[in-house]
Motif scaffolding. Sequence first.
Motif, PDB file in Angstrom:
ATOM      1  N   TYR A 330     161.526 101.898  36.503  1.00 11.76           N
ATOM      2  CA  TYR A 330     160.876 101.063  37.513  1.00 11.76           C
ATOM      3  C   TYR A 330     159.541 100.632  37.163  1.00 11.76           C
ATOM      4  O   TYR A 330     159.401  99.342  37.641  1.00 11.76           O
ATOM      5  CB  TYR A 330     161.182 101.961  38.852  1.00 11.76           C
ATOM      6  N   GLN A 334     158.235  96.620  37.125  1.00 11.47           N
ATOM      7  CA  GLN A 334     157.098  96.021  37.655  1.00 11.47           C
ATOM      8  C   GLN A 334     156.236  95.394  36.726  1.00 11.47           C
ATOM      9  O   GLN A 334     155.572  94.403  37.062  1.00 11.47           O
ATOM     10  CB  GLN A 334     156.512  97.065  38.548  1.00 11.47           C
ATOM     11  N   LEU A 341     158.770  92.605  42.345  1.00 11.95           N
ATOM     12  CA  LEU A 341     160.089  92.779  41.547  1.00 11.95           C
ATOM     13  C   LEU A 341     161.046  91.589  42.030  1.00 11.95           C
ATOM     14  O   LEU A 341     162.012  91.833  42.396  1.00 11.95           O
ATOM     15  CB  LEU A 341     160.686  94.164  41.823  1.00 11.95           C
ATOM     16  N   TYR A 479     169.262  96.990  37.001  1.00 12.66           N
ATOM     17  CA  TYR A 479     168.015  96.608  37.597  1.00 12.66           C
ATOM     18  C   TYR A 479     167.795  96.401  39.027  1.00 12.66           C
ATOM     19  O   TYR A 479     167.297  96.747  39.749  1.00 12.66           O
ATOM     20  CB  TYR A 479     167.778  94.896  36.951  1.00 12.66           C
ATOM     21  N   LYS A 483     166.000  98.531  41.784  1.00 14.24           N
ATOM     22  CA  LYS A 483     164.540  98.070  42.364  1.00 14.24           C
ATOM     23  C   LYS A 483     164.857  98.499  43.747  1.00 14.24           C
ATOM     24  O   LYS A 483     163.924  98.702  44.372  1.00 14.24           O
ATOM     25  CB  LYS A 483     165.104  96.598  42.398  1.00 14.24           C
TER      26      LYS A 483
END
Length: 528
Positions: A330, A334, A341, A479, A483
């Motif tokens: 994560y 970023q 994001l 992803y 997110k």
Amino acid sequence: MSLTASFINYFVDLWHTSPLLCIVTILLSLFVTSIIWTQIDQYVNQDSTQPPTVWYWIPFIGSMIEFGIQPLTFMRKNRAKYGDYFTFLMFGRRMTVCLGTDGNYFVFNARHSFVNAEDAYNHLTKPVFGADVIYDVPNHVLMEQKKMGKAALTIENFKRYVPMIVEEVNMYVEENWKKDTDSIDILKAVSEMVIMTASRTILGPEVRAQLYTGVADLYHTLDASFTPIHFLFEWLPLPSYYSSKTAHEKLEEVFGGIIEQRKKQGDKKYNDMLNVFMSYVYKNGEHLTNVQITNMMIAILMAGQHTSSAAITWSLFNLANKHNLVDEAYSQMQQVMGDSLPYPEYDDLKKFSILENTIRETLRIRSPIIQILRKVTRPVSIPGTDYVIPAGNYLVASPTISQTDPKYFPNPEDYNPYRWDSSDANDVEDQDDESSTIDYGFGAMNSKSARSPYLPFGAGRHRCIGEQFAYLQITTILYTLLKQFDFHLDEARGLPEPDYNSMVILPQAPCLLKYTRRSKSAAPASTN
């Protein structure tokens, strides 16, 4: 009185006394005799020109039960005893196992006139994929069919696919993951995401739209025939064969309607695989029929459904098991994309090294396919040995064995994505003894790639053409989920063990994983 006559009189007397006991006694005597004869036969008829045979007790059945329960353990144990090449009996079939990088190379690159995949897989895949496609055609036709599929897997299309995958995943979680925290069957969820994203991107919008009308259920029906029992009992009238036939007929009706509708649209352009199948002309000048197009669509979707679903599910389980990896993935997302994001584009996907290495490590230690089969049609010699494999044997390669070999991967059972950051690991993945390429009819590829101990997508003429799409699909789904959600193992379940009852190695059910919705500041932006 002779011994034979005494036995006959004994059974005659027993029959008059108790017919049932007589039958049981005869059957038991025959069973014991067959076991004794099997042991004598194995001892007397050893053939030094063939790989050693794993000793077995029960005739015909052989080592089927032990191999079926723990295939990797079975192969490792017998490799330690017999070496990289050995044969075992499995329900009347003689299976010659070829391990290590040389064994992989031998199986993947054996001459097609001596060894082929069609005879090994056709009776398994035909009920699922249908007739006249993949392993139900001569090899040169299969190579042309792979060329068709590869024609739609272009970089230009990949760039279009990424936002489609993001949108499909968001639609799914918005509809099904409504709670802020919950334990869900992650395999079921991911499997549905995979079939929706693959249908939307590869097969076209009309096929994706049909998933709402039960087409996904028809795919699941076909999926039920893709099991080891269908490999072993090809001649049994299993109920799944009849349900597969019905599912095929319904899919032919649905897809046939889509195909005919496209034909009526004339010059309207589509950038998907269905368009390729409809427009492709074989070297002999023939086109695919509507039924063959339908079967190709089924085969393309089914070929990636299992493996991608398994890879994503295992990746999420392993990330959650070592939760610091979730946080680091994560954080890297970023760093690459910014704190808000935004969703990535195709060129961004390679920047997420933790996600990429997570996928590579997952495919290394939990490869969905642990055995590759070929059928020997003419006696074939194993290079570097005195062994000759007779016609009729099956060859079994297992890249998973080399992928979990401490010779190449230190502490191989340790799930460690960071191992791929080292130059040594990348050298192992790219290991090759020549740089020459060969074109089997669907595009040039490295002819010696089978020398690598890391072969999650196979090698040679049957190497998976969907490798790049698989990485794109898996990375984009990971992803999109990471997110929005944090993941932890379900306390009551923990990390699941592999389930070897399928041709694709999935986690044992129930595949429970706990998600927690991230704060609103990290909520998904609109994909419009």
